[in-house]
Design a protein around this motif. Structure first.
Motif, PDB file in Angstrom:
ATOM      1  N   LEU A   1       5.389  -4.079  -2.854  1.00 33.70           N
ATOM      2  CA  LEU A   1       4.858  -3.822  -1.658  1.00 33.70           C
ATOM      3  C   LEU A   1       3.161  -3.243  -1.559  1.00 33.70           C
ATOM      4  CD1 LEU A   1       5.389  -3.077   1.378  1.00 33.70           C
ATOM      5  CD2 LEU A   1       5.935  -0.811   0.637  1.00 33.70           C
ATOM      6  N   VAL A   2       2.960  -2.614  -2.824  1.00 39.59           N
ATOM      7  CA  VAL A   2       1.627  -2.308  -3.084  1.00 39.59           C
ATOM      8  C   VAL A   2       0.709  -3.587  -3.164  1.00 39.59           C
ATOM      9  CG1 VAL A   2       0.074  -1.136  -4.649  1.00 39.59           C
ATOM     10  CG2 VAL A   2       2.127  -0.037  -3.943  1.00 39.59           C
ATOM     11  N   VAL A   3       1.176  -4.413  -4.156  1.00 35.56           N
ATOM     12  CA  VAL A   3       0.292  -5.515  -4.319  1.00 35.56           C
ATOM     13  C   VAL A   3       0.263  -6.361  -3.287  1.00 35.56           C
ATOM     14  CG1 VAL A   3       0.130  -7.559  -5.893  1.00 35.56           C
ATOM     15  CG2 VAL A   3       1.189  -5.503  -6.774  1.00 35.56           C
ATOM     16  N   ASN A   4       1.079  -6.612  -2.264  1.00 32.82           N
ATOM     17  CA  ASN A   4       0.841  -7.494  -1.139  1.00 32.82           C
ATOM     18  C   ASN A   4       0.285  -6.868  -0.220  1.00 32.82           C
ATOM     19  OD1 ASN A   4       2.642  -9.946  -1.678  1.00 32.82           O
ATOM     20  ND2 ASN A   4       4.374  -8.989  -1.550  1.00 32.82           N
ATOM     21  N   ALA A   5       0.288  -5.400  -0.107  1.00 33.03           N
ATOM     22  CA  ALA A   5      -0.642  -4.830   0.881  1.00 33.03           C
ATOM     23  C   ALA A   5      -1.986  -4.971   0.737  1.00 33.03           C
ATOM     24  CB  ALA A   5      -0.112  -3.440   0.985  1.00 33.03           C
ATOM     25  N   ILE A   6      -2.302  -4.764  -0.875  1.00 36.69           N
ATOM     26  CA  ILE A   6      -3.689  -4.921  -0.952  1.00 36.69           C
ATOM     27  C   ILE A   6      -4.246  -6.160  -0.732  1.00 36.69           C
ATOM     28  CG2 ILE A   6      -5.000  -4.788  -2.966  1.00 36.69           C
ATOM     29  CD1 ILE A   6      -3.778  -2.638  -4.250  1.00 36.69           C
ATOM     30  N   LEU A   7      -3.372  -7.364  -1.183  1.00 40.35           N
ATOM     31  CA  LEU A   7      -3.781  -8.737  -0.817  1.00 40.35           C
ATOM     32  C   LEU A   7      -4.019  -8.995   0.592  1.00 40.35           C
ATOM     33  CD1 LEU A   7      -4.247 -11.414  -2.028  1.00 40.35           C
ATOM     34  CD2 LEU A   7      -1.700 -11.939  -2.039  1.00 40.35           C
ATOM     35  N   ALA A   8      -3.269  -8.578   1.206  1.00 36.67           N
ATOM     36  CA  ALA A   8      -3.289  -8.755   2.869  1.00 36.67           C
ATOM     37  C   ALA A   8      -4.622  -8.079   3.186  1.00 36.67           C
ATOM     38  CB  ALA A   8      -2.051  -8.112   3.453  1.00 36.67           C
ATOM     39  N   TYR A   9      -4.835  -6.988   2.748  1.00 35.15           N
ATOM     40  CA  TYR A   9      -5.960  -6.140   3.120  1.00 35.15           C
ATOM     41  C   TYR A   9      -7.176  -6.925   2.769  1.00 35.15           C
ATOM     42  CZ  TYR A   9      -9.516  -2.524   3.197  1.00 35.15           C
ATOM     43  OH  TYR A   9     -10.685  -1.699   3.553  1.00 35.15           O
TER      44      TYR A   9
ATOM     45  N   ARG B   1     -10.086  -8.726   5.534  1.00 36.64           N
ATOM     46  CA  ARG B   1     -11.639  -8.120   6.051  1.00 36.64           C
ATOM     47  C   ARG B   1     -12.384  -9.137   6.461  1.00 36.64           C
ATOM     48  NH1 ARG B   1      -9.966  -4.229   7.576  1.00 36.64           N
ATOM     49  NH2 ARG B   1      -7.958  -5.145   7.219  1.00 36.64           N
ATOM     50  N   LYS B   2     -13.033  -8.839   7.363  1.00 37.60           N
ATOM     51  CA  LYS B   2     -13.896 -10.030   8.023  1.00 37.60           C
ATOM     52  C   LYS B   2     -14.993 -10.362   7.249  1.00 37.60           C
ATOM     53  CE  LYS B   2     -12.741 -10.718  12.493  1.00 37.60           C
ATOM     54  NZ  LYS B   2     -11.556  -9.560  12.838  1.00 37.60           N
ATOM     55  N   ARG B   3     -15.506  -9.225   6.608  1.00 38.10           N
ATOM     56  CA  ARG B   3     -16.632  -9.504   5.871  1.00 38.10           C
ATOM     57  C   ARG B   3     -16.487  -9.842   4.143  1.00 38.10           C
ATOM     58  NH1 ARG B   3     -21.145  -5.264   7.830  1.00 38.10           N
ATOM     59  NH2 ARG B   3     -22.479  -6.615   6.372  1.00 38.10           N
ATOM     60  N   PHE B   4     -15.263  -9.885   3.761  1.00 37.90           N
ATOM     61  CA  PHE B   4     -14.807 -10.387   2.520  1.00 37.90           C
ATOM     62  C   PHE B   4     -15.637 -11.863   2.248  1.00 37.90           C
ATOM     63  CE2 PHE B   4     -11.682 -12.196  -0.602  1.00 37.90           C
ATOM     64  CZ  PHE B   4     -12.134 -11.712  -1.653  1.00 37.90           C
ATOM     65  N   LEU B   5     -16.222 -11.733   0.901  1.00 39.15           N
ATOM     66  CA  LEU B   5     -17.004 -12.938   0.933  1.00 39.15           C
ATOM     67  C   LEU B   5     -16.466 -14.118   0.396  1.00 39.15           C
ATOM     68  CD1 LEU B   5     -20.052 -11.094  -1.557  1.00 39.15           C
ATOM     69  CD2 LEU B   5     -19.937 -12.119   0.759  1.00 39.15           C
TER      70      LEU B   5
ATOM     71  N   PRO C   1      -7.769  -2.765  15.482  1.00 38.05           N
ATOM     72  CA  PRO C   1      -9.274  -3.046  15.977  1.00 38.05           C
ATOM     73  C   PRO C   1     -10.033  -2.703  14.647  1.00 38.05           C
ATOM     74  CG  PRO C   1      -7.892  -1.581  17.215  1.00 38.05           C
ATOM     75  CD  PRO C   1      -7.125  -1.615  16.153  1.00 38.05           C
ATOM     76  N   ASP C   2     -11.253  -3.691  14.684  1.00 35.79           N
ATOM     77  CA  ASP C   2     -12.428  -3.420  13.767  1.00 35.79           C
ATOM     78  C   ASP C   2     -13.210  -2.194  14.102  1.00 35.79           C
ATOM     79  OD1 ASP C   2     -11.636  -5.918  12.554  1.00 35.79           O
ATOM     80  OD2 ASP C   2     -13.139  -6.979  14.155  1.00 35.79           O
ATOM     81  N   SER C   3     -13.049  -1.740  15.077  1.00 39.55           N
ATOM     82  CA  SER C   3     -13.897  -0.558  15.177  1.00 39.55           C
ATOM     83  C   SER C   3     -13.342   0.677  14.363  1.00 39.55           C
ATOM     84  CB  SER C   3     -14.031  -0.030  16.762  1.00 39.55           C
ATOM     85  OG  SER C   3     -12.409  -0.109  17.062  1.00 39.55           O
ATOM     86  N   LEU C   4     -12.314   0.769  14.000  1.00 40.99           N
ATOM     87  CA  LEU C   4     -11.764   1.846  13.311  1.00 40.99           C
ATOM     88  C   LEU C   4     -12.437   1.632  11.832  1.00 40.99           C
ATOM     89  CD1 LEU C   4      -7.812   1.981  13.825  1.00 40.99           C
ATOM     90  CD2 LEU C   4      -9.692   3.569  14.303  1.00 40.99           C
ATOM     91  N   GLU C   5     -12.442   0.467  11.250  1.00 40.44           N
ATOM     92  CA  GLU C   5     -12.861   0.210   9.871  1.00 40.44           C
ATOM     93  C   GLU C   5     -14.504   0.435  10.048  1.00 40.44           C
ATOM     94  OE1 GLU C   5     -12.207  -3.681   8.231  1.00 40.44           O
ATOM     95  OE2 GLU C   5     -14.251  -3.551   7.381  1.00 40.44           O
ATOM     96  N   GLU C   6     -15.223  -0.030  11.030  1.00 38.07           N
ATOM     97  CA  GLU C   6     -16.516   0.225  11.045  1.00 38.07           C
ATOM     98  C   GLU C   6     -17.174   1.609  11.471  1.00 38.07           C
ATOM     99  OE1 GLU C   6     -17.415  -2.255  14.640  1.00 38.07           O
ATOM    100  OE2 GLU C   6     -17.001  -4.140  13.460  1.00 38.07           O
ATOM    101  N   SER C   7     -16.116   2.352  11.995  1.00 35.54           N
ATOM    102  CA  SER C   7     -16.711   4.037  12.155  1.00 35.54           C
ATOM    103  C   SER C   7     -16.513   4.728  10.837  1.00 35.54           C
ATOM    104  CB  SER C   7     -15.700   4.613  13.457  1.00 35.54           C
ATOM    105  OG  SER C   7     -14.536   4.432  13.021  1.00 35.54           O
TER     106      SER C   7
END
Lengths: 317, 295
Positions: free
Chosen positions: B91-99, B103-107, B167-173
């Motif tokens: 669960l931890v590993v899949n969650a991190i990978l999915a996260y 991410r929109k800005r992940f290179l 929503p992205d706004s959560l991350e941005e704020s």
């Protein structure tokens, strides 16, 4: 004059600088992705490199590098093997039968359950219906074996109600095996597979049913002419996804219930690979059979994807 | 609209529906009720009497025999361990990978997604995987139950689809407030993802609980690494070989037969799952509909 003009592009940070600035902001993303990349390479990509063993006469003691290269000899040996041909046919046939039964039963069950009007009864039946999904295949195999045994419930029923005078040995007749596998899959997965259709049914516009009521449609007609056609997109998508899975026709039933008498129809590719690769230590032949299976599966996936594109349904990847 | 008229067709339909559902319930439940009845019935009595829904000669000896068997005890320990550890880690590993992938800005968003999607369609197959695990010293090792399957592209995609809906706004704020990506994952995204985490945890836990093939393939030589389902499978294979005969019967005067002990063991492995799944229904129903299909 030209020297004084400011090029708007010069105001933008250089691409490389931008990249580095962004990289600085996401150390967590970069570090965790690097670790996961290493993990993925080791556990998913390195085994694919093991495909080279199919073109070698691989001996575990000698290793990849020193094993003798034999080109396509192992594949030739594979295609000349009658058991391999039978295993491939059995896998494909059982896969296709399972696929057809999977869809017909799941859709029929979802349609019928949707017609149950007592909310309590509907909830209860649905809860029971996906219980078998959570049981292991070992347990299901044991159940199949027990109910079809000579003193099992099926034979008892056939003798007492249908008047058979002798118990049928279901695991000694070649004609039965594929249908036993199909029935076991239906028993285990119908309720589970129906979940997605039941969810799709709740999204159907109730106006359609009201209009049909006005026109005096019966309940069966509403089910047949409104509910079923509304499920078409869901059915198409799931069908195309599952085409790629046709060669995964199960394992436990065939491995445990298969015996020498019916091995012509019960042996599947996975069992063939296990027999040759692990038990007989012919790693190269086992790998060659595995590659054959992977390639066919990939072709089926692409075919499904291509069909989805053609028919305008959503693509899979 | 409120007044509905029922024609004869509707009544026939209703009767057929009720009949179908009753048959459906009986066919689904019979094998389990039957196993339960046999597990509580005297072993010898099961052979002479046909047991259907209720035990004929009630006894709990079959269960005592299961608990006394070394194989089942070891198997239970390992099964519980692999289910708990395997589910947590996965669960931890899949969650991190999915996260990371969502991410929109992940290179490396695109290439890294592709890297994992490919693993869904191409894999080494049984033999090359076996050789790889052998080289990594994962054979004859408890870790083979947990590490190789920890990341699954499919489970990751289910979580990613769910995360994409936040929503992205959560991350941005949060970023404006100075939170780093780990902080955002831990305190903002993960609490919102609880339903999909529950879904994946259920899928992985059921998989781990029911797994047996890895125990046979990689840890056959080590009895202390056995799992419950593998023990059941071994019993089933013996039963297949001695089909029809009553050889295993003479166990020093006791009345425990392989059939009755197998029934008791089957019930033991079923019970934990059967008690848990009805309470997690809403999670897997939503999980299935967000994530597409899970076999």
């Amino acid at each position: 004059m030209a020297t004084n003009t400011i090029n708007p592009e010069d105001l933008q940070p250089h691409k490389k600088v931008k990249f580095l600035a962004e990289a600085k902001r996401q150390p967590f993303l970069l570090i965790s992705s690097a670790l996961l990349l290493i993990y993925g390479i080791i556990f998913y990509y390195v085994p694919v490199l093991g495909w080279v063993t199919a073109f070698q006469d691989y001996k575990p003691a000698v290793g990849f590098i020193k094993s003798k290269w034999v080109g396509f000899a192992k594949f030739q040996k594979l295609f000349e093997n009658k058991t391999f041909f039978l295993a491939f046919r059995n896998t494909l046939c059982m896969g296709v039968i399972n696929l057809v039964f999977h869809f017909v039963t799941a859709i029929a069950f979802a349609l019928l359950l949707n017609e149950v009007r007592l909310i309590f009864a509907k909830k209860f039946i649905q809860t029971i219906s996906y219980m078998p999904h959570f049981l292991s295949w070992i347990i299901v195999t044991a159940i199949v074996r027990d109910i079809l045994a000579s003193d099992g419930i099926v034979n008892e029923f056939l003798m007492n109600v249908c008047g058979n005078d002798k118990a049928i040995d279901f695991f000694a007749v070649k004609g039965y095996f594929w249908w036993i596998v199909a029935f076991a899959n239906v028993w285990k997965e119908t309720g589970w597979n129906a979940i997605i259709y039941l969810a799709a049914i709740t999204a159907i516009d109730p106006c359609l049913y009201e209009a049909a009521d006005m026109d005096g449609a019966t309940r069966f007609q509403k089910m047949w002419y409104i509910t079923l056609p509304s499920l078409r997109p869901t059915i198409m998508i799931l069908l195309l996804i599952n085409i790629g899975n046709v060669l995964n026709a199960g394992f436990e039933l065939q491995y445990i219930l298969g015996n020498d008498v019916i091995s012509d129809v019960s042996k599947i590719l996975d069992v063939f690979i296990l027999d040759w690769g692990i038990s007989q230590f012919d790693f190269s032949l086992g790998t060659a059979a595995g590659i054959f299976k992977s390639v066919i599966a990939l072709i089926l996936v692409c075919l499904g994807n291509w069909t989805a594109k053609k028919t305008g349904d959503e693509r899979l990847f | 609209m409120k007044i509905k008229k029922y024609g004869p067709g509707d009544i026939i339909f209703e009767i057929c529906l009720i009949l179908f559902m009753v048959i459906f319930l009986v066919v689904t439940l019979y094998p389990i009720v039957n196993t339960l009845a046999i597990s509580f019935n005297d072993g010898f009595d099961t052979i002479t009497h046909r047991i259907h829904f209720i035990p004929h000669m009630f006894t709990t000896d079959n269960y005592k025999a299961v608990f006394a068997k070394e194989g089942y005890r070891m198997g239970a320990v390992n099964t519980v361990l692999r289910t708990v550890l395997g589910t947590l880690i996965s669960l931890v590993v899949n969650a991190i990978l999915a996260y990371v992938i969502s991410r929109k800005r992940f290179l490396f968003k695109k290439s890294f997604s592709l890297f994992w999607v490919i693993t869904m369609y191409v894999n080494g197959g049984l033999i090359p995987t076996y050789i790889t695990f052998q080289k990594l010293h994962l054979t004859n090792n408890f870790l083979v139950y947990i590490i190789p399957g920890a990341v699954s592209a499919f489970n990751m995609l289910v979580i990613r689809n769910y995360m994409n809906g936040i929503p992205d706004s959560l991350e941005e704020s949060a970023q404006i407030d100075g939170a780093g990506y780990f902080k955002i994952f831990y305190s903002i995204i993960s609490p919102l993802c609880k339903p999909v985490y529950a879904t994946i945890a259920l899928f992985v836990a059921v998989y781990q609980w029911n797994a047996w093939f890895d125990a046979m393939l990689y840890n056959k030589m080590h009895d202390e690494l056995t799992v419950l389902q593998y023990e059941l499978m071994k019993q089933l294979q013996t039963a297949m070989k001695s089909a029809g005969s009553v050889e295993g019967l003479k166990n020093g005067g006791t009345t425990i037969t392989p059939t009755s002990i197998r029934a008791a063991a089957t019930i033991c492995t079923m019970v934990p799952i059967l008690f848990v799944y009805p309470f997690l229904q809403r999670y897997f129903v939503t999980g299935l509909t967000i994530g597409g299909v899970k076999e």
